[in-house]
Design an enzyme around this catalytic site. Structure first.
Site, PDB file in Angstrom:
ATOM      1  N   SER A  15       0.803  -1.233   0.000  1.00 16.44           N
ATOM      2  CA  SER A  15       0.000   0.000   0.000  1.00 16.44           C
ATOM      3  C   SER A  15       0.831   1.276   0.000  1.00 16.44           C
ATOM      4  O   SER A  15       0.343   2.330   0.381  1.00 16.44           O
ATOM      5  CB  SER A  15      -0.981  -0.013   1.180  1.00 16.44           C
ATOM      6  OG  SER A  15      -0.363  -0.452   2.354  1.00 16.44           O
ATOM      7  N   THR A  16       2.087   1.191  -0.449  1.00 16.58           N
ATOM      8  CA  THR A  16       2.875   2.426  -0.531  1.00 16.58           C
ATOM      9  C   THR A  16       2.573   3.203  -1.810  1.00 16.58           C
ATOM     10  O   THR A  16       2.957   4.359  -1.944  1.00 16.58           O
ATOM     11  CB  THR A  16       4.391   2.126  -0.469  1.00 16.58           C
ATOM     12  OG1 THR A  16       4.710   1.200  -1.513  1.00 16.58           O
ATOM     13  CG2 THR A  16       4.781   1.569   0.890  1.00 16.58           C
ATOM     14  N   GLY A  18       0.073   3.073  -5.860  1.00 16.08           N
ATOM     15  CA  GLY A  18      -0.877   2.398  -6.744  1.00 16.08           C
ATOM     16  C   GLY A  18      -2.221   2.095  -6.108  1.00 16.08           C
ATOM     17  O   GLY A  18      -2.752   2.868  -5.290  1.00 16.08           O
ATOM     18  N   ILE A  19      -2.772   0.966  -6.496  1.00 15.44           N
ATOM     19  CA  ILE A  19      -4.112   0.571  -6.063  1.00 15.44           C
ATOM     20  C   ILE A  19      -4.155   0.371  -4.545  1.00 15.44           C
ATOM     21  O   ILE A  19      -5.106   0.775  -3.880  1.00 15.44           O
ATOM     22  CB  ILE A  19      -4.539  -0.709  -6.823  1.00 15.44           C
ATOM     23  CG1 ILE A  19      -4.758  -0.376  -8.313  1.00 15.44           C
ATOM     24  CG2 ILE A  19      -5.785  -1.330  -6.207  1.00 15.44           C
ATOM     25  CD1 ILE A  19      -4.990  -1.586  -9.207  1.00 15.44           C
ATOM     26  N   GLY A  20      -3.102  -0.226  -3.991  1.00 16.60           N
ATOM     27  CA  GLY A  20      -3.080  -0.489  -2.544  1.00 16.60           C
ATOM     28  C   GLY A  20      -3.143   0.803  -1.740  1.00 16.60           C
ATOM     29  O   GLY A  20      -3.890   0.903  -0.758  1.00 16.60           O
ATOM     30  N   TYR A 154       1.785 -14.405 -14.714  1.00  9.63           N
ATOM     31  CA  TYR A 154       0.975 -13.494 -13.887  1.00  9.63           C
ATOM     32  C   TYR A 154      -0.484 -13.935 -13.899  1.00  9.63           C
ATOM     33  O   TYR A 154      -1.115 -14.082 -12.846  1.00  9.63           O
ATOM     34  CB  TYR A 154       1.115 -12.078 -14.460  1.00  9.63           C
ATOM     35  CG  TYR A 154       0.170 -11.042 -13.878  1.00  9.63           C
ATOM     36  CD1 TYR A 154       0.440 -10.453 -12.652  1.00  9.63           C
ATOM     37  CD2 TYR A 154      -0.973 -10.629 -14.576  1.00  9.63           C
ATOM     38  CE1 TYR A 154      -0.423  -9.472 -12.118  1.00  9.63           C
ATOM     39  CE2 TYR A 154      -1.824  -9.660 -14.059  1.00  9.63           C
ATOM     40  CZ  TYR A 154      -1.538  -9.086 -12.832  1.00  9.63           C
ATOM     41  OH  TYR A 154      -2.381  -8.128 -12.312  1.00  9.63           O
TER      42      TYR A 154
END
Ligand code: NAD
Length: 264
Positions: A15-16, A18-20, A154
């Site tokens: 969560s540093t 982007g989406i997080g 992926y």
């Protein structure tokens, strides 16, 4: 939104940015105490400080651990033995020709994108069941149900997320714990922005048209013909994390701008 998340503890892996980060932000906006995770402690502390400044009524906390490693996961579990909400967001992606994917690379993608989230769910789910509230959300991708072939190592892991979430949801029958998967389509994170730079900086196409050109030529099936913004995923994930979303269970929730062609 008023989502009744005040005081809930939410761990968002990766969560540093982007989406997080967007999910953590939206959860904190709703009053949740978020646990920020990434491998770089400076980056983690910066996001914790940003959230504390913006949402001073919450208590964001830092969890700088590489969650693909068993010993680092143990440190996380010692520091944070229980959470109300677990967002298994952390994930890596890399375009790769199938014949260039080594056994080691397959294993690495499985360890990071699948196994780490599985280990976290296994640790946190029992306490959620005993307190009769909990949310586990896996952030998969449209690649889970529509592999493009651009990165088989992926896509496989994202399908594994779906299968695991469904199996885990079976353990929650009759409780207020839910396990679901969100499948974002192409989203304008820092990584995707960099991909646009790599694709277009040597072309005549002006920067203001990179996104529309990318959608037209590389994501022609998208109905919205634009990249999704991380905060759109964040808001939806906050809702699915809330007590109001108790009827989502074992669901694969598409947030892909209509990218995956289905009849209905
Ligand atoms: P990102 O690369 O911008 O951010 C990834 C985050 O994960 C970073 O905070 C990074 O520090 C962290 N991270 C990576 N490996 C880690 C590890 N071993 N331990 C702890 N933290 C680690 O990624 P993103 O684009 O925001 O993607 C987030 C999730 O959404 C991923 O699971 C990705 O597969 C999925 N997704 C992204 C898109 C997209 O277009 N961006 C589309 C569909 C799904």
């Amino acid at each position: 939104m008023e989502l009744d998340l005040k005081g809930k503890t939410a761990l968002v892996t990766g969560s540093t940015k982007g989406i997080g980060k967007a999910i953590a932000w939206e959860l904190a906006k709703e009053g949740a105490n978020v646990i920020i995770n990434g491998r770089n402690s400076q980056a983690v502390d910066e996001v914790v400080m940003e959230i504390k400044k913006q949402f001073p009524q919450t208590t964001p906390q830092a969890a700088a651990y590489d969650l693909s490693k068993e010993d680092e996961r143990q440190k996380l579990f010692e520091a944070y033995p229980r959470v109300d909400i677990l967002i298994n967001n952390m994930g890596i992606f890399q375009p790769k020709d199938y014949f260039d994917i080594t056994d080691e690379l397959w294993q690495h993608f499985i360890d990071v994108n699948f196994y780490s989230g599985n280990a976290l769910a296994k640790f946190y789910l029992p306490e959620m069941l005993s307190t009769d509230f909990g949310r586990i959300i896996f952030i998969a991708s449209e690649e889970a149900i529509m592999p493009s072939g651009e990165m088989p190592q992926y896509s496989l892991t994202k399908t594994m997320n779906l299968s695991l979430a469904k199996s885990l949801s079976k353990l929650t029958k009759g409780t207020n714990v839910t396990v679901n998967t969100i499948m974002p389509g192409s989203t304008l994170t820092e990584g995707v922005q960099q991909m646009l730079v790599d694709m277009y900086s040597d072309t005549d196409i002006p920067e203001s048209e990179w996104e529309s050109d990318f959608m037209k030529n590389h994501r022609p099936l998208s109905q919205i013909q634009r990249l999704i913004r991380p905060e759109e995923i964040g808001r939806f994930a906050a809702f699915v994390s809330s007590p109001y979303a108790r009827s989502f269970s074992g669901a694969a929730l598409r947030l892909d701008g209509g990218l995956v062609p289905t009849i209905f």
